[in-house]
Design a protein around this motif. Structure first.
Motif, PDB file in Angstrom:
ATOM      1  N   GLN A 190     -44.914 -13.158 -14.331  1.00 22.56           N
ATOM      2  CA  GLN A 190     -45.137 -12.153 -13.306  1.00 22.56           C
ATOM      3  C   GLN A 190     -45.745 -12.781 -12.059  1.00 22.56           C
ATOM      4  O   GLN A 190     -45.494 -12.340 -10.939  1.00 22.56           O
ATOM      5  CB  GLN A 190     -46.063 -11.056 -13.836  1.00 22.56           C
ATOM      6  CG  GLN A 190     -45.426 -10.136 -14.859  1.00 22.56           C
ATOM      7  CD  GLN A 190     -46.399  -9.088 -15.357  1.00 22.56           C
ATOM      8  OE1 GLN A 190     -47.401  -8.834 -14.701  1.00 22.56           O
ATOM      9  NE2 GLN A 190     -46.113  -8.489 -16.480  1.00 22.56           N
TER      10      GLN A 190
ATOM     11  N   ASP B 102     -40.826 -12.889 -10.038  1.00 26.14           N
ATOM     12  CA  ASP B 102     -40.564 -11.650  -9.347  1.00 26.14           C
ATOM     13  C   ASP B 102     -41.361 -10.489  -9.913  1.00 26.14           C
ATOM     14  O   ASP B 102     -41.237  -9.376  -9.435  1.00 26.14           O
ATOM     15  CB  ASP B 102     -39.055 -11.361  -9.471  1.00 26.14           C
ATOM     16  CG  ASP B 102     -38.585 -10.336  -8.470  1.00 26.14           C
ATOM     17  OD1 ASP B 102     -37.435  -9.948  -8.552  1.00 26.14           O
ATOM     18  OD2 ASP B 102     -39.378  -9.903  -7.628  1.00 26.14           O
ATOM     19  N   GLY B 103     -42.147 -10.707 -10.923  1.00 26.27           N
ATOM     20  CA  GLY B 103     -42.908  -9.632 -11.497  1.00 26.27           C
ATOM     21  C   GLY B 103     -42.138  -8.765 -12.456  1.00 26.27           C
ATOM     22  O   GLY B 103     -42.494  -7.618 -12.698  1.00 26.27           O
TER      23      GLY B 103
ATOM     24  N   LEU C 200     -39.987 -11.190  -1.401  1.00 23.88           N
ATOM     25  CA  LEU C 200     -40.721 -10.460  -2.431  1.00 23.88           C
ATOM     26  C   LEU C 200     -41.419  -9.235  -1.848  1.00 23.88           C
ATOM     27  O   LEU C 200     -41.538  -8.202  -2.508  1.00 23.88           O
ATOM     28  CB  LEU C 200     -41.734 -11.375  -3.109  1.00 23.88           C
ATOM     29  CG  LEU C 200     -41.146 -12.419  -4.065  1.00 23.88           C
ATOM     30  CD1 LEU C 200     -42.206 -13.416  -4.488  1.00 23.88           C
ATOM     31  CD2 LEU C 200     -40.536 -11.742  -5.282  1.00 23.88           C
TER      32      LEU C 200
ATOM     33  N   ARG D 250     -42.894  -6.302  -4.314  1.00 26.03           N
ATOM     34  CA  ARG D 250     -43.515  -6.987  -5.441  1.00 26.03           C
ATOM     35  C   ARG D 250     -44.872  -7.557  -5.058  1.00 26.03           C
ATOM     36  O   ARG D 250     -45.031  -8.180  -4.004  1.00 26.03           O
ATOM     37  CB  ARG D 250     -42.613  -8.102  -5.956  1.00 26.03           C
ATOM     38  CG  ARG D 250     -41.240  -7.622  -6.399  1.00 26.03           C
ATOM     39  CD  ARG D 250     -41.355  -6.562  -7.499  1.00 26.03           C
ATOM     40  NE  ARG D 250     -40.081  -5.956  -7.807  1.00 26.03           N
ATOM     41  CZ  ARG D 250     -39.260  -6.367  -8.750  1.00 26.03           C
ATOM     42  NH1 ARG D 250     -39.586  -7.398  -9.495  1.00 26.03           N
ATOM     43  NH2 ARG D 250     -38.123  -5.741  -8.962  1.00 26.03           N
TER      44      ARG D 250
ATOM     45  N   ILE E 286     -47.095  -4.266 -10.941  1.00 27.17           N
ATOM     46  CA  ILE E 286     -46.026  -5.180 -10.543  1.00 27.17           C
ATOM     47  C   ILE E 286     -45.460  -4.803  -9.179  1.00 27.17           C
ATOM     48  O   ILE E 286     -45.309  -5.634  -8.301  1.00 27.17           O
ATOM     49  CB  ILE E 286     -44.898  -5.196 -11.591  1.00 27.17           C
ATOM     50  CG1 ILE E 286     -45.431  -5.713 -12.919  1.00 27.17           C
ATOM     51  CG2 ILE E 286     -43.731  -6.068 -11.120  1.00 27.17           C
ATOM     52  CD1 ILE E 286     -44.443  -5.595 -14.049  1.00 27.17           C
ATOM     53  N   GLN E 287     -45.138  -3.533  -8.999  1.00 26.82           N
ATOM     54  CA  GLN E 287     -44.550  -3.036  -7.766  1.00 26.82           C
ATOM     55  C   GLN E 287     -45.406  -1.922  -7.179  1.00 26.82           C
ATOM     56  O   GLN E 287     -46.227  -1.325  -7.868  1.00 26.82           O
ATOM     57  CB  GLN E 287     -43.135  -2.512  -8.019  1.00 26.82           C
ATOM     58  CG  GLN E 287     -42.128  -3.595  -8.364  1.00 26.82           C
ATOM     59  CD  GLN E 287     -40.779  -2.991  -8.705  1.00 26.82           C
ATOM     60  OE1 GLN E 287     -40.676  -2.151  -9.581  1.00 26.82           O
ATOM     61  NE2 GLN E 287     -39.753  -3.415  -8.007  1.00 26.82           N
TER      62      GLN E 287
ATOM     63  N   THR F  99     -38.743   2.838  -5.782  1.00 23.07           N
ATOM     64  CA  THR F  99     -38.891   1.668  -6.638  1.00 23.07           C
ATOM     65  C   THR F  99     -38.319   1.943  -8.018  1.00 23.07           C
ATOM     66  O   THR F  99     -38.627   2.947  -8.637  1.00 23.07           O
ATOM     67  CB  THR F  99     -40.373   1.279  -6.781  1.00 23.07           C
ATOM     68  OG1 THR F  99     -40.879   0.953  -5.495  1.00 23.07           O
ATOM     69  CG2 THR F  99     -40.532   0.094  -7.699  1.00 23.07           C
TER      70      THR F  99
END
Length: 286
Positions: free
Chosen positions: A20, A24-25, A100, A105, A158-159, A280
């Motif tokens: 992560q 890109d997570g 990113l 992200r 993450i997002q 998302t």
């Protein structure tokens, strides 16, 4: 639970957390060795092409700087080679950070720390003292603040979900940007400030266009970072205007390698506008 199962679970958790951070997570770490190396493996085709084009541009500029060290702008070839190397690392990591960020992200700030550090050092070595200070003093700490705020506001760590500014916030921001740009424009005309801001770089031309673009870049760069860490969609409008002014600035100063980077950054910003307009959707790669 058996000891072997506990070890396997711990191993997976460690790999998952590490992945992560450096990628890109996404939720699952890659299972094949080449997927670890090709860290954009789970990106969309468009994002992979966008990154590879940006990477090729940065690499070409790095090679050009090595072949023509005088284009870097200092009087020492050894220093020019050092700046070219550090700048290459900074440009590549900056590209990763931008893409990113357009993907919403949190890992954008991990790459942003490296980018701000290396670009700040290269700016200081080139004699662009003011620009280097902005990278090190302003943008580098903002990466840690942004990581904290994005992670705090994220539901999955993450997002993030973008927010939209209210009309009065937009009006306030525009007023502050115009006021600060005007102030820095008149400040740029002072010889003492020019000597501090540009150092010993001999590639900077003094003209009203350069003064205005340079002042606008300084203000927009700070404003864009503030809106970014606050997760506002309107940040991408700031970045687009910033990229356009950078293209104009580097065109006046005749720096084709910097124009190429500004154009690729503009493309990334346009993609960010499009991507942040959509909700998302976290993908779970089994």
């Amino acid at each position: 639970m058996k000891l072997s199962s506990k070890i396997a679970k711990l191993n997976f958790d460690v790999r998952n957390k590490f992945f992560q951070i450096y990628n890109d997570g996404i939720l699952r770490a890659p299972r094949k060795w080449w997927q670890h190396i090709y860290i954009i493996y789970h990106w969309t085709i468009f994002e992979q092409v966008l990154f590879l084009v940006n990477f090729a541009t940065a690499l070409a500029i790095g090679i050009y700087s090595f072949v023509n060290p005088a284009s870097v702008g200092t009087s020492s070839n050894t220093l020019n080679y050092i700046i070219a190397t550090v700048s290459l690392v900074g440009n590549v990591t900056d590209i990763m950070s931008i893409i990113l960020s357009s993907k919403k992200r949190i890992s954008t700030f991990t790459w942003g720390v490296i980018a701000c550090g290396t670009l700040g050092v290269s700016s200081l070595l080139m004699g662009a003292v003011g620009t280097g200070i902005v990278y090190v003093i302003v943008q580098l700490p903002m990466q840690f603040i942004g990581f904290y705020l994005w992670r705090r506001q994220s539901v999955n760590k993450i997002q993030v979900e973008p927010k939209k500014m209210k009309w009065w916030m937009i009006l306030l921001f525009v007023t502050i940007i115009l006021a600060l740009t005007t102030g820095f424009y008149f400040l740029e005309k002072m010889p003492s400030f020019q000597e501090f801001w540009n150092g010993y770089s001999d590639q900077i031309q003094d003209s009203p266009v350069v003064w205005f673009c340079d002042s606008l870049d300084l203000v927009l760069g700070t404003a864009g970072m503030i809106l970014m860490v606050m997760v506002f969609k309107e940040q991408w409008i700031i970045w687009i205007i910033l990229d356009i002014t950078m293209i104009v600035l580097f065109s006046v100063n005749t720096q084709p390698q910097m124009i190429a980077l500004a154009v690729t950054s503009l493309i990334n910003s346009i993609y960010g506008v499009w991507n942040w307009r959509h909700e998302t959707k976290l993908k779970d790669y089994e």
